[in-house]
Each structure stands twice: as structure tokens, then as C-alpha cells.
Scaffold this motif. Sequence first.
Motif, mmCIF file in Angstrom:
data_model
loop_
_atom_site.group_PDB
_atom_site.id
_atom_site.type_symbol
_atom_site.label_atom_id
_atom_site.label_comp_id
_atom_site.label_asym_id
_atom_site.label_seq_id
_atom_site.Cartn_x
_atom_site.Cartn_y
_atom_site.Cartn_z
ATOM 1 N N GLU A 227 0.832 -1.315 0.181
ATOM 2 C CA GLU A 227 0.060 -0.016 0.026
ATOM 3 C C GLU A 227 0.811 1.179 -0.218
ATOM 4 O O GLU A 227 1.997 1.157 0.613
ATOM 5 C CB GLU A 227 -0.976 -0.110 1.231
ATOM 6 N N ARG B 152 2.324 4.658 1.139
ATOM 7 C CA ARG B 152 2.360 5.236 2.454
ATOM 8 C C ARG B 152 2.600 6.787 2.365
ATOM 9 O O ARG B 152 3.620 7.064 1.561
ATOM 10 C CB ARG B 152 3.295 4.568 3.312
ATOM 11 N N ASP C 235 6.149 8.663 2.921
ATOM 12 C CA ASP C 235 6.907 7.706 3.180
ATOM 13 C C ASP C 235 8.125 8.508 2.746
ATOM 14 O O ASP C 235 8.349 9.159 1.724
ATOM 15 C CB ASP C 235 6.718 6.653 2.478
ATOM 16 N N ASN D 2 9.267 11.225 9.239
ATOM 17 C CA ASN D 2 10.217 10.178 9.236
ATOM 18 C C ASN D 2 11.261 10.145 10.354
ATOM 19 O O ASN D 2 11.358 8.848 11.108
ATOM 20 C CB ASN D 2 10.992 10.177 7.882
ATOM 21 N N GLN E 260 9.382 8.988 13.332
ATOM 22 C CA GLN E 260 8.874 7.613 13.341
ATOM 23 C C GLN E 260 7.294 7.854 13.469
ATOM 24 O O GLN E 260 6.759 7.106 14.229
ATOM 25 C CB GLN E 260 9.455 6.727 14.075
ATOM 26 N N LYS F 243 5.020 6.764 11.459
ATOM 27 C CA LYS F 243 4.480 6.171 10.460
ATOM 28 C C LYS F 243 3.103 5.501 10.938
ATOM 29 O O LYS F 243 1.835 5.937 10.320
ATOM 30 C CB LYS F 243 5.106 5.041 10.040
ATOM 31 N N ARG F 244 2.891 5.203 12.104
ATOM 32 C CA ARG F 244 1.737 4.544 12.654
ATOM 33 C C ARG F 244 1.273 5.404 13.992
ATOM 34 O O ARG F 244 0.708 4.832 14.720
ATOM 35 C CB ARG F 244 1.891 3.259 12.984
ATOM 36 N N SER F 245 1.358 6.431 13.862
ATOM 37 C CA SER F 245 1.218 7.504 15.021
ATOM 38 C C SER F 245 -0.145 8.158 14.992
ATOM 39 O O SER F 245 -0.568 8.370 13.833
ATOM 40 C CB SER F 245 2.320 8.466 15.240
ATOM 41 N N LYS F 246 -0.601 8.533 15.941
ATOM 42 C CA LYS F 246 -1.825 9.200 16.006
ATOM 43 C C LYS F 246 -1.517 10.882 15.176
ATOM 44 O O LYS F 246 -2.670 11.446 14.712
ATOM 45 C CB LYS F 246 -2.432 9.462 17.447
ATOM 46 N N LYS G 208 0.205 11.170 12.874
ATOM 47 C CA LYS G 208 0.560 11.047 11.331
ATOM 48 C C LYS G 208 -0.179 11.925 10.380
ATOM 49 O O LYS G 208 0.021 12.676 9.768
ATOM 50 C CB LYS G 208 0.575 9.495 10.967
ATOM 51 N N ASP G 209 -1.728 11.816 10.760
ATOM 52 C CA ASP G 209 -2.628 12.520 9.861
ATOM 53 C C ASP G 209 -2.605 14.087 10.085
ATOM 54 O O ASP G 209 -2.711 14.714 9.083
ATOM 55 C CB ASP G 209 -4.061 12.066 10.196
#
Length: 673
Positions: free
Chosen positions: A102, A104, A107, A300, A303, A305-308, A310-311
Motif C-alpha cells: 500500500e 504510504r 514515506d 520520518n 517515526q 508512520k503509525r502514530s496518531k 501522522k494524519d
Amino acid sequence: MPTFVDMFAGAGGFSEGFLQAEESGKCFDFLLASDINPTCEVTHRMRYNRQLGLNTEFLTKDISEPDFIEALLAKIEHAFGNVEVDVLTGGPPCQSFSLAGERRKNDKKDDLFSYYLKVIEAIRPKYFVMENVAGILTKDNGKIKERILREIKNIVDYDALNSFVNAIETSHIANCISDEKKKQELNLSIKVLKIWIEQNSLAAERRDDYLRVLKLFESQDINQRQRNYALESLVAHKNEIHNHRLEQFCLELSGNLVDAYRNNKATSEDDRNVIRQALSLISHQTDITHIRECVKREINASQLKRSKYKDHFDHITDYLDMAEIVDVADKQCDFLIETASNESISSAVSQIKLSLEILFEGAYETMRRVLKIAESSNVNTVALRSIAEKVALYRINRPIQLLASDYGVPQNRVRVVFIGCRNDQEMITAIPATVANGEKVTTAEAIGDLNYISIGAHPLDYDSNYFSKFRETETGSILRTVDGVLEEKANGRECHTFVEWSRMGRLNPKRFPRLAQHLPTYTPASSAEELESRPMSDAVLQNHESSNHSKDVQERYALIRKYGDYHKAKESEPNNPLMDTKKRNYTITDPSNQSTTITTMPDDFIHYDANRSLTVREMARLQSFDDSFVFQGKRATGGDKRKSETPQFTQVGNAVPPLMARAIATEILKKIK
């Protein structure tokens, strides 16, 4: 001797193939390789500096960093003086282009091809090669491919572009156009072309100033802390270039809008100000882009990437994207035109809408726009077309799809290459295959001599008895040229088996005499800084270590081999506990065919004649690396260590097959002037 630089070099697949290539007495001089991963630098330095004795440099640096190009140019100049880079190679890793996985957003590896194009624009090589996955051709219904081709064409020769603008102005074409809208479009286009020319001049001046200041730092008696502070301050402002022409152009458009709406209360000031604000942002776009890049790097670095968070950060980069800013302004222009109370307002807003379109279509496209307007007039444009042909610095018809097995590689790896040819060089539109269908190198042909290894073993030499028996088989006795042509079609060229080519090496021994004088050397070092402190060991054979599989894993492999496929084994014995595993990607190598695409995961591949996964050396053979090429650092790693270490299996799986790179290099040697 033509020179080359290898970007996104990884282990060195392009590097190796280009050094193997020779054509009509010509060969390549390897100047520099670059990659973000420090372990790749170790592999390169051990191969090209220590083993082959070359003066090749290596730059371990992120290509998206604001001072990458300057660091690259400085390193080349320091090592080689004022040398021209003839060929630039590289395969920007771009997950968003792949058919698998998918996309990202933000990224670190996303959109790296744009940074690669910036390096091309700065270095201006005679040829460049950009390699990527086949999925790039169909991504977004082909829009990504078209975007890349468009951006390549927008790498322009600014001297030619300046000559084009001068020719347009001195020929007074505007006086021959009766259509006022066309005349306005022409005038706007000329202004935009001058903005692009000015931007290029400013960027070149800033780069030159930056490099001069770097040299000043080297001569000053300051400590490392002070030097780092000065460099960080310099880098922070390096790309903040203010283009006076662009600022004046945006101010003029904004002023026209104000004049058109003077004493007009039908449209709210807030609605009008959207356009003025957009023009202000556009006039300071280098500042906006710099801020956006800082936010992306922080995503980056922290990190996220999968954090709250991120959006939230993604929204910031969206708002700072010039394409998004222009899109908002364009829609607002449509609204203001639709609600305009008089022709003066409609005309002023339409001019801004057209200006935005021209500003962001690219210099080459704007030049084509001007040429089209000129050709529609009654002026003779023969001389103008002659100049226009030189504006696009690179010519490229289409991307070329390559199958590795067509070039003597025992692997059906499909890749796409974009080969840009500078406008003073001959075009390259194909890489001719060297091996015909039905005559390709098979898996057994490539690795059949290495299966003397036992589970968990790490031999440092070949097994001569095993090799002798293999050499007596039909598969082990097939003679070929270095690039896979069968002996009966070799026309007198030197022939050996694939295994023998791998053992003796494909590099010309006359060019690289040191290769035969020393045994291949391995070090566990994961960075250049560790090289002096970590041990080194010499051996006839390196990287041939078998995983220490448990009894269950060996039995699972045996069961999968029995049925020929993991899913068939699962269907046939659904209650067998051996099939109770989270892993689903198992490929049994086919001895009588080519390997599927070699990946970075060692346990993806099961040996065709043993209950084990392949070794690094076996995978390297399937990629067509010589046995003397040693992959340095750790054999495998995982977790967070992957961010700082590039294990051997990853180096092998990510590499361009050297024999495929050799075919590309040979074709360039045939054409290069």
C-alpha cells in the motif's frame, strides 16, 4: 574513458555491470557511488577500493537532504577535479510505484525520482538510467509514467531556452497576432520563461556560493562544533531563493485584480483575497517548499508512520504543497469568473487563471505553448523550431521494459528503465537481448555446484568432488559466453559454464589484475567507521552459509517440496501441524527454469534439491553476481536495526542484476560520443 556515477547504489549491481562492459576498446571509469545505507558503503569500499584498487568515492547521504547535490559535486571535484560525469545510473526505491504493497503518504522513499531528476539537472550527464519496478508503467492508469516522461522533458538547456526567448522577442511575433487573447497568452508565457531562466541562474549562483563557503570553512581554524553550527546554518537557508521576476509577476497580477474590483462590493473581499494570498504564497514558493520538506523529514525522523499524529502532519504537508495551493486558487478563479459583474473583472481573473496554468506546466511545456502560438501566426518559424529542438536537454521516447533472463541472468526479474539521452547524443530505444527464449540460464545451471552445504554449515571453499560430479551432468556442462550465448552461437567468443564464469569472474583481468592476487575478504562491519575496528577474514568462498533450520522447518520444507507448492500442501494435509505457520510466501526454485524475482527475504525460497532456504551466495548467483563479490555486514537482521543496517540478503535482493546492467552499459558504450 567515459565516466559514470551510481546513485541509490545499494550493493552495486549497476556498478558491477558497468565495470564489466567493454565495447570497441571503450570501457567505463567509475567515479562515485551514493546510497543512504552505511552498510552498502562498506560493501562498495571493500569491493572497489580494497579489492579492485579503484579510487572510486562513496557518498553516504540521503538524496532528499537540501545540500545533497552540493555534497555530491564537492566530493567529485575534491577527488577528481573538474571532471565530466558522462552517465548517471540509479534506481530510486519508490513503494508508491510498486504493484505490491500500500502507498504510504509522506514515506521517506516516496517521490525520490524527483530528487534524482534534480541531480540529473545539476550534473547534465550525456545519458542517465533510471530503473524501477514494472508496476510504474500502470500505476494510476499510466499517469505516473506520463508524469516521469513529462518531468524528464522539462529538464531544459537554459542557454537554448534563453536563445529561444530572444528569438521570439527580436522577431516581434506579438505584432503579427491579431487575436488579443493569443497575444496575452504569448506575453504571459514569455514572462514565465524569463522567470524560469532567472530561477535557474539564481540556483546556480547559490550552489556556487555554497561550495565556495564550504571551502572557506575548510581553511578556517575552527573546531568541529563550530564547523557543524556554521554548516547547519548555511544549509537551513541554502534553498530559500527569492526570484525578483516571480515576485514582480505575482504583484502585477495581484494589482490587476485589485484594480478590476475597485469600487466593487458585489464580491466579498475574502473571496478576492484567496487569489491574492495564493499569488503571495507562489511568489515565496521556495520558502514554502523548504518548510514542507522540513515537516516531511520530521515525520520520518520521529517515526510517525503509525502514530496518531501522522494524519495531522500529513495535512500540514498537503496544505504546503504548491499543487494544492494552485488548485485552491484555480477553483476560486472559476468561482470569481462565474460571478463576475463585468468584463473587466472576468478578464483580470481569467488572466490569473491562465498565468497559474503556465507557471506550473514546466519550462519545456511553456516553450511548446509559445512555439504553437508562433506557428499559428504568419511568421516564418523554421529558425525558431531549430532552436526549440535544443531546449529539451534530454530525449526519451518511452520507458524500456527488461526481462533479466534475456541477458544471461538465471532469473525472470522484470524491470523498467528510463534512459534519457542528452540532445547531443544518439538515442537509445532498446536494450537488445543476448539470450533467446528456450536457451536461457536455468537455476540448476547457476547454483548446482553449491548444494554440498549442510544445514547450519558455513563452508569457506568449494567442494571439488561435488563440482566434478556436477560438471559431468548435462546441466553442469553447458558452455556459454559471459552474457549467456550458447557455445554453438558464440562465433569464437570465450565460453565457460555459468558456474565457471561465476567462479573466475566476469571482470576483465587485464583491467583489474589485483582481483586474482588476493582472496575475497569479508568483514562484519556495518559502516565505514567500523572498518578499522572490526575483523576481516579471507576465504576462497564467502557468503555461503546455510540457515540453522529446526527439524520442524526442514520437515515443512520437505512437505512443500513434495507437493510442489505451499498452498497445495496445505490443501492436501490441512491438519498437518507443520502447515500451521503465519508465513505464506514460499517459492520452490525450479532447477530446469529460471528463478522468480529474488527478494530480500531469505526464507521465501526453498532449494529445489534440499530442505533448506537459499544462501546469500546462491541468491547472488541467481542475480548474476560473481563469487568474488562479497556482501559485507550482517547476514540477516530485523526490527529497528534495519534502519541502520542493510543485511546481506537485503543487499542481494535489492540489487540490479549485474549482467542486465552490463547489457545497458554496453548499449551506451556503442552510442556515446
